[in-house]
Design a protein around this motif. Structure first.
Motif, PDB file in Angstrom:
ATOM      1  N   PHE A   1       0.846  -1.190   0.000  1.00  0.00           N
ATOM      2  CA  PHE A   1       0.000   0.000   0.000  1.00  0.00           C
ATOM      3  C   PHE A   1       0.884   1.243   0.000  1.00  0.00           C
ATOM      4  O   PHE A   1       1.885   1.293   0.730  1.00  0.00           O
ATOM      5  N   SER A   2       0.522   2.207  -0.801  1.00  0.00           N
ATOM      6  CA  SER A   2       1.198   3.500  -0.737  1.00  0.00           C
ATOM      7  C   SER A   2       0.359   4.445   0.102  1.00  0.00           C
ATOM      8  O   SER A   2      -0.853   4.263   0.234  1.00  0.00           O
ATOM      9  N   ALA A   3       1.004   5.448   0.670  1.00  0.00           N
ATOM     10  CA  ALA A   3       0.306   6.411   1.515  1.00  0.00           C
ATOM     11  C   ALA A   3       0.669   7.820   1.076  1.00  0.00           C
ATOM     12  O   ALA A   3       1.836   8.130   0.843  1.00  0.00           O
ATOM     13  N   GLU A   4      -0.350   8.660   0.951  1.00  0.00           N
ATOM     14  CA  GLU A   4      -0.117  10.063   0.608  1.00  0.00           C
ATOM     15  C   GLU A   4      -1.201  10.928   1.227  1.00  0.00           C
ATOM     16  O   GLU A   4      -2.198  10.427   1.748  1.00  0.00           O
TER      17      GLU A   4
ATOM     18  N   ASP B   1      -2.743  14.117  -3.686  1.00  0.00           N
ATOM     19  CA  ASP B   1      -3.156  12.733  -3.928  1.00  0.00           C
ATOM     20  C   ASP B   1      -3.083  12.336  -5.408  1.00  0.00           C
ATOM     21  O   ASP B   1      -3.957  11.639  -5.923  1.00  0.00           O
ATOM     22  N   ASP B   2      -2.011  12.731  -6.067  1.00  0.00           N
ATOM     23  CA  ASP B   2      -1.894  12.425  -7.502  1.00  0.00           C
ATOM     24  C   ASP B   2      -1.755  10.929  -7.757  1.00  0.00           C
ATOM     25  O   ASP B   2      -2.221  10.426  -8.778  1.00  0.00           O
ATOM     26  N   ALA B   3      -1.116  10.199  -6.846  1.00  0.00           N
ATOM     27  CA  ALA B   3      -0.995   8.750  -7.034  1.00  0.00           C
ATOM     28  C   ALA B   3      -2.366   8.086  -6.931  1.00  0.00           C
ATOM     29  O   ALA B   3      -2.699   7.188  -7.714  1.00  0.00           O
ATOM     30  N   PHE B   4      -3.167   8.537  -5.972  1.00  0.00           N
ATOM     31  CA  PHE B   4      -4.526   8.027  -5.832  1.00  0.00           C
ATOM     32  C   PHE B   4      -5.339   8.296  -7.101  1.00  0.00           C
ATOM     33  O   PHE B   4      -6.013   7.406  -7.626  1.00  0.00           O
TER      34      PHE B   4
ATOM     35  N   ILE C   1      -0.911   8.519 -15.545  1.00  0.00           N
ATOM     36  CA  ILE C   1      -0.299   9.534 -14.689  1.00  0.00           C
ATOM     37  C   ILE C   1      -1.177  10.776 -14.681  1.00  0.00           C
ATOM     38  O   ILE C   1      -1.501  11.342 -15.726  1.00  0.00           O
ATOM     39  N   THR C   2      -1.583  11.190 -13.506  1.00  0.00           N
ATOM     40  CA  THR C   2      -2.457  12.339 -13.338  1.00  0.00           C
ATOM     41  C   THR C   2      -1.765  13.387 -12.479  1.00  0.00           C
ATOM     42  O   THR C   2      -1.320  13.078 -11.367  1.00  0.00           O
TER      43      THR C   2
ATOM     44  N   ASP D   1      -1.092  -2.303  -4.461  1.00  0.00           N
ATOM     45  CA  ASP D   1      -2.466  -2.792  -4.351  1.00  0.00           C
ATOM     46  C   ASP D   1      -3.481  -1.678  -4.156  1.00  0.00           C
ATOM     47  O   ASP D   1      -4.591  -1.750  -4.680  1.00  0.00           O
ATOM     48  N   ASP D   2      -3.109  -0.662  -3.400  1.00  0.00           N
ATOM     49  CA  ASP D   2      -4.045   0.436  -3.164  1.00  0.00           C
ATOM     50  C   ASP D   2      -3.275   1.628  -2.606  1.00  0.00           C
ATOM     51  O   ASP D   2      -2.132   1.490  -2.156  1.00  0.00           O
ATOM     52  N   VAL D   3      -3.926   2.799  -2.641  1.00  0.00           N
ATOM     53  CA  VAL D   3      -3.346   4.031  -2.115  1.00  0.00           C
ATOM     54  C   VAL D   3      -4.164   4.478  -0.912  1.00  0.00           C
ATOM     55  O   VAL D   3      -5.387   4.630  -1.003  1.00  0.00           O
TER      56      VAL D   3
END
Length: 246
Positions: free
Chosen positions: A180-183, A188-191, A199-200, A229-231
């Motif tokens: 899991f990534s956290a931001e 929250d560009d990765a989300f 890429i947003t 797997d998720d942000v």
């Protein structure tokens, strides 16, 4: 200048082999950082938690791993001309330290292209570089040796050089592990990128976590897309509360 294009069979910029090579390469220079635990935090979380303390890495951050790998992967001819980066903060400090250890010039500039033309130095991008990704991945090699029972990793994400290396190594060692990534909500560009499948970039970044202002790169995005797997998104108040708790 050495290439920084994908080289693995999965068309990722790095793989478990390049990460293991990086571990050997940086071994004489980088710290093997401790993994700490806290019964208090375990009881709050209802989980057994392990903290990989990269704050004790040389230079005060994980960035030294990637920078050191990049510096020491250069042949002597390229190294003699020095290295260039246009970043700021921890990557700059790490690159300067690694360059000093090898005894080569490091140019920290805004006008990177001109310095590259004038000096022939090698550009070391802060995250969108296979050598950086491989160096950061050495964290997983250590962590899963220090605490092999871990079944989930939570990793901060910005440009995503860190989580790319960590995910590549961890999934190679244990394909069932969750990543899991956290931001923060204000960056929250990765989300958004995971939702959109591309890429947003955000029109505005507004967060106390000023280290999360970078965007995903073309080398890191495929890894994040496939292996993360998720942000997890938190707001600034939650970050402040967590800092106070720690």
């Amino acid at each position: 200048m050495e290439p920084n294009h994908p080289t693995s069979s999965n068309d990722y910029a790095a793989d478990i082999s390049s990460i293991r090579q990086a571990q050997v390469r940086i071994g004489p220079f980088a710290h093997k950082t401790p993994v700490l635990t806290s019964e208090t935090l375990d009881s709050i979380a209802g989980r057994k938690l392990y903290f990989k303390c990269e704050c004790f890495q040389k230079g005060g951050a994980f960035k030294f791993r990637g920078a050191c790998n990049a510096i020491y992967s250069l042949d002597d001819d390229h190294a003699a001309k020095g290295v260039v980066t246009h970043s700021c903060g921890n990557h700059v400090a790490a690159l300067a330290l690694a360059a000093k250890l090898r005894g080569i010039p490091a140019y920290i500039v805004d006008t990177a292209n001109k310095v590259l033309q004038d000096t022939g130095a090698v550009l070391i991008h802060p995250y969108n570089d296979e050598r950086i990704i491989s160096g950061q991945g050495t964290i997983s090699l250590e962590l899963l040796e220090q605490a092999s029972e871990i079944d989930t990793l939570i990793v901060p994400i910005s440009g995503s050089g860190l989580i790319s290396g960590v995910a590549l190594a961890a999934k190679a060692i244990n394909p069932a592990i969750h990543i899991f990534s956290a931001e923060t909500m204000g960056a929250d560009d990765a989300f958004q990128s995971k939702i959109n499948g591309r890429i947003t970039k955000l029109s505005e970044v507004n967060t106390i976590a000023d280290g999360l202002r970078a965007y995903l790169g073309d080398l890191t995005w495929p890894i994040v897309h496939d292996l993360v797997d998720d942000v997890i998104v938190v707001d600034d108040e939650e970050i402040i509360q967590a800092m106070r708790l720690l």
